[in-house]
Enzyme design. Structure first.
Site: not given
Length: 326
Positions: A124, A176
């Site tokens: 990764s 949010k």
């Protein structure tokens, strides 16, 4: 009575002086230990000089943003080292940290030949780091790949229902601070996260395709998130050769005209005291011996705090870990 008072005052004065000299002695000993560690060890010597040599850089463990590491690579870029061998043993980390390290190595590669050696793992974000070099060497049993991105977060909503806790909030818009882990993830929040992951994944794939010269068919084969052994990775063009540091140096000699007799010297990327466990232990022992046990305990506690801090990774992750690992 006056005589007794004078004796008490004298004893207190002597105690204060003794404490002062103990602290001063402790500081001198710690400074000496640091000097020996930085100057006498191979890693320390490498941090000061790489003249007429090949610099050995090690990338171990989790990768996250680190301005100190970038500054160290910039110093190496300006040094007189003939070439750089980067040893990688990392499962990845944050995408931002991996990108930062990749960019720093690309800038270094523009100035000096850089070759990567995969020791145990370049997965990764660790693989993002590896492809900054023009040549990648891996051991046959090394693990390479895990091309992908993830966003993980704990969700405690069911547990909170069980214990009868409810978190209330007032926010400017539905997305949010979503997801927040205290309520089920809404379809809108999940879609927003999915968009982030797919965009970062596209960036990762594009980087691999460009740096490793793959066509779409081969890219599809290697970019499904799995890892490969070094032997498999050679066939899939994820790495260029099987071998070790000697193999990497042989490539530098053959392809980059590096002199074959140059010594290889360690270059410490982040020579921070917090990373030198043996120094912390020695300092703690010294303080104990000087009767400053309270300070010694604080030194040991500082090491524990830093170890716990490393467990936290914020943001999007380019990270591989075996199933069930915590």
């Amino acid at each position: 009575m006056s005589l007794d008072s004078d004796v008490i005052v004298d004893r207190r004065r002597i105690r204060r002086k003794l404490t002062f000299w103990r602290v001063l002695a402790a500081l001198v000993v710690i400074a000496a230990i640091v000097t020996v560690a930085v100057v006498a060890t191979p890693a320390g010597r490498g941090a000061f000089t790489t003249s007429g040599s090949i610099a050995r850089v090690k990338i171990d463990g989790l990768i996250r943003s680190d301005s100190g590491r970038v500054e160290a690579l910039e110093r190496l870029e300006k040094s007189s080292a003939a070439a750089v061998v980067v040893h990688i043993n990392s499962p990845g980390g944050t995408t931002a940290g991996s990108e930062q390290l990749y960019d720093a190595l690309v800038r270094l590669k523009a100035k000096k030949p850089v070759v990567v050696v995969v020791e145990g793992l370049a997965a990764s974000g660790g693989y993002i780091t590896a492809i900054a070099a023009d040549h990648i060497v891996a051991q046959q049993s090394s693990l390479v790949g895990s091309i992908g991105v993830l966003f993980q977060y704990p969700n405690f909503s069911e547990l909170m229902k069980t214990v009868g806790i409810k978190v209330e909030e007032v926010k400017s818009s539905p997305l949010k601070a979503a997801p927040n882990g205290f309520e089920p993830t809404s379809p809108e929040a999940r879609a927003a996260l999915d968009s982030l992951v797919k965009d970062s994944y596209a960036w990762f794939r594009g980087l691999v395709k460009q740096r490793r010269g793959m066509d779409d068919a081969l890219l599809e084969k290697v970019a499904d998130g799995r890892i490969f052994t070094g032997r498999q990775a050679v066939e899939l063009r994820l790495v260029d050769a099987l071998g070790d540091e000697k193999t990497a140096i042989a490539w530098l000699v053959a392809q980059k005209n590096v002199k074959p007799d140059l010594p290889v010297r360690d270059f410490k990327l982040t020579p921070r005291l917090g990373d030198l466990t043996f120094l912390r232990t020695a300092a703690s022992f010294t303080l104990d011996a000087l009767g400053l046990s309270v300070i010694a305990r604080q030194v040991e506690h500082a090491g524990l705090v830093q170890a716990v801090d490393r467990l936290g990774l914020d943001g999007m992750l380019a990270l591989w870990q075996p199933a069930g690992a915590n």
